[in-house]
Enzyme design. Structure first.
Site, PDB file in Angstrom:
ATOM      1  N   GLU A  41       0.836  -1.199   0.000  1.00  0.00           N
ATOM      2  CA  GLU A  41       0.000   0.000   0.000  1.00  0.00           C
ATOM      3  C   GLU A  41       0.868   1.245   0.000  1.00  0.00           C
ATOM      4  O   GLU A  41       1.792   1.377   0.815  1.00  0.00           O
ATOM      5  CB  GLU A  41      -0.953   0.040   1.200  1.00  0.00           C
ATOM      6  CG  GLU A  41      -1.830   1.283   1.186  1.00  0.00           C
ATOM      7  CD  GLU A  41      -3.051   1.206   2.093  1.00  0.00           C
ATOM      8  OE1 GLU A  41      -3.578   2.268   2.451  1.00  0.00           O
ATOM      9  OE2 GLU A  41      -3.470   0.094   2.441  1.00  0.00           O
TER      10      GLU A  41
ATOM     11  N   ASP B 141      10.092   7.744   0.182  1.00  0.00           N
ATOM     12  CA  ASP B 141       9.382   8.027  -1.053  1.00  0.00           C
ATOM     13  C   ASP B 141       9.030   6.729  -1.779  1.00  0.00           C
ATOM     14  O   ASP B 141       9.895   5.876  -2.014  1.00  0.00           O
ATOM     15  CB  ASP B 141      10.261   8.904  -1.952  1.00  0.00           C
ATOM     16  CG  ASP B 141       9.684   9.092  -3.334  1.00  0.00           C
ATOM     17  OD1 ASP B 141       8.489   9.434  -3.428  1.00  0.00           O
ATOM     18  OD2 ASP B 141      10.407   8.869  -4.323  1.00  0.00           O
TER      19      ASP B 141
ATOM     20  N   ASP C   3      -3.377  12.241  -2.775  1.00  0.00           N
ATOM     21  CA  ASP C   3      -3.585  13.675  -2.956  1.00  0.00           C
ATOM     22  C   ASP C   3      -4.113  13.913  -4.369  1.00  0.00           C
ATOM     23  O   ASP C   3      -3.464  13.536  -5.349  1.00  0.00           O
ATOM     24  CB  ASP C   3      -2.259  14.423  -2.759  1.00  0.00           C
ATOM     25  CG  ASP C   3      -2.445  15.928  -2.614  1.00  0.00           C
ATOM     26  OD1 ASP C   3      -3.360  16.471  -3.277  1.00  0.00           O
ATOM     27  OD2 ASP C   3      -1.697  16.552  -1.862  1.00  0.00           O
TER      28      ASP C   3
ATOM     29  N   LYS D  68      -6.201  21.342  -8.537  1.00  0.00           N
ATOM     30  CA  LYS D  68      -6.008  22.451  -9.465  1.00  0.00           C
ATOM     31  C   LYS D  68      -5.401  21.931 -10.769  1.00  0.00           C
ATOM     32  O   LYS D  68      -4.462  21.135 -10.741  1.00  0.00           O
ATOM     33  CB  LYS D  68      -5.100  23.514  -8.850  1.00  0.00           C
ATOM     34  CG  LYS D  68      -5.720  24.235  -7.660  1.00  0.00           C
ATOM     35  CD  LYS D  68      -4.790  25.284  -7.103  1.00  0.00           C
ATOM     36  CE  LYS D  68      -5.425  25.996  -5.902  1.00  0.00           C
ATOM     37  NZ  LYS D  68      -4.512  26.988  -5.301  1.00  0.00           N
TER      38      LYS D  68
ATOM     39  N   ASP E 214     -12.006   9.934  -3.747  1.00  0.00           N
ATOM     40  CA  ASP E 214     -13.297  10.597  -3.567  1.00  0.00           C
ATOM     41  C   ASP E 214     -13.376  11.869  -4.407  1.00  0.00           C
ATOM     42  O   ASP E 214     -14.254  12.698  -4.203  1.00  0.00           O
ATOM     43  CB  ASP E 214     -13.551  10.904  -2.085  1.00  0.00           C
ATOM     44  CG  ASP E 214     -12.461  11.767  -1.470  1.00  0.00           C
ATOM     45  OD1 ASP E 214     -11.349  11.835  -2.050  1.00  0.00           O
ATOM     46  OD2 ASP E 214     -12.701  12.371  -0.415  1.00  0.00           O
TER      47      ASP E 214
END
Length: 244
Positions: free
Chosen positions: A74, A126, A149, A153, A185
């Site tokens: 994950e 990372d 994330d 924009k 979502d």
């Protein structure tokens, strides 16, 4: 390492350029919150047995876990509660979590200890570097990417982690038949994920309608997600299988 000014003269340069792109893009912002005493205690006590350090050669996961089992990875597990739930519910599988935020890593380790979970290891690093260097090719049964994330924009869309190069990196790491499972979502990001994956070489969509799948039982419904559903927000799951 090839110097960036060196001309592309070898076949491997295409993969090298892809890896350089993936290493350069950062799909997260490092917001290093303050550790609670409990999180620090969990890191001190449980990292030695559950933590994995980044390394430039792939881990032998059979040696890490002391057995051979399906391996679930994950990316970005947040505070780790749902990852621990999944590991506890599937003791026949081994789980690896990657998270860049230290408080989340500490919380996950503490939760795993509380729940008696032994089939989980975590990285604090990372994800792109871990995948490139520390995870063997053709070794993963599942890759999970839940609520990354969205970079909503338009000018930031290039920072979204799900890109064609990323899909092919995961394809190298998945076994044949292995599944890349995404959830978001943000409808626009769901559409972006679908657009990327529909044309990604070597994958097949597990959706019967060739778009999204119902939330599978093995993905826990988080408090955050449940609150969003109650407010009328949508959640989209996508599952793509590596076919070659």
């Amino acid at each position: 390492m090839t110097h960036p000014e060196q001309p592309n003269t070898e076949p491997q340069n295409e993969e090298l350029q892809e890896n350089k792109y993936l290493r350069r893009i950062r799909s997260f912002v490092l917001r290093e919150g303050r550790l609670t005493k409990g999180q620090q205690r969990s890191l001190d006590l449980f990292w030695p047995t559950m933590g994995l350090e980044y390394q430039t050669t792939p881990y032998d996961m059979k040696a890490v876990f002391g057995r051979e089992a399906d391996l679930v990875l994950e990316i970005g597990f947040g505070m780790g509660k749902s990852l621990v739930q999944m590991a506890k519910a599937a003791p026949e599988k081994d789980f690896i979590g990657i998270e860049v935020h230290k408080p989340g890593v500490g919380a996950c380790l503490g939760e795993a200890e509380t729940e008696g979970v032994k089939n989980l290891r975590v990285f604090e690093h990372d994800a792109i570097e871990i995948l490139n260097d520390s995870i063997a090719d053709n070794s993963l049964s599942t890759v999970q990417l839940f609520f990354p994330d969205p970079w909503h924009k338009k000018r930031h869309h290039k920072r979204r982690i799900v890109q064609p190069e990323f899909a092919q990196l995961l394809r190298r790491k998945l076994k044949i038949g292995g599944v890349f499972h995404m959830a978001t979502d943000w409808e626009n990001y769901a559409e972006h994920m679908l657009d990327v994956m529909k044309v990604a070489e070597g994958y097949s969509n597990l959706s019967e309608t060739n778009d999204y799948v119902p939330r599978p039982d093995h993905r826990p419904l988080t408090k955050f997600e449940n609150r969003g559903v109650n407010l009328g927000h949508g959640v989209w799951d996508l599952m793509f299988k590596k076919v070659n």
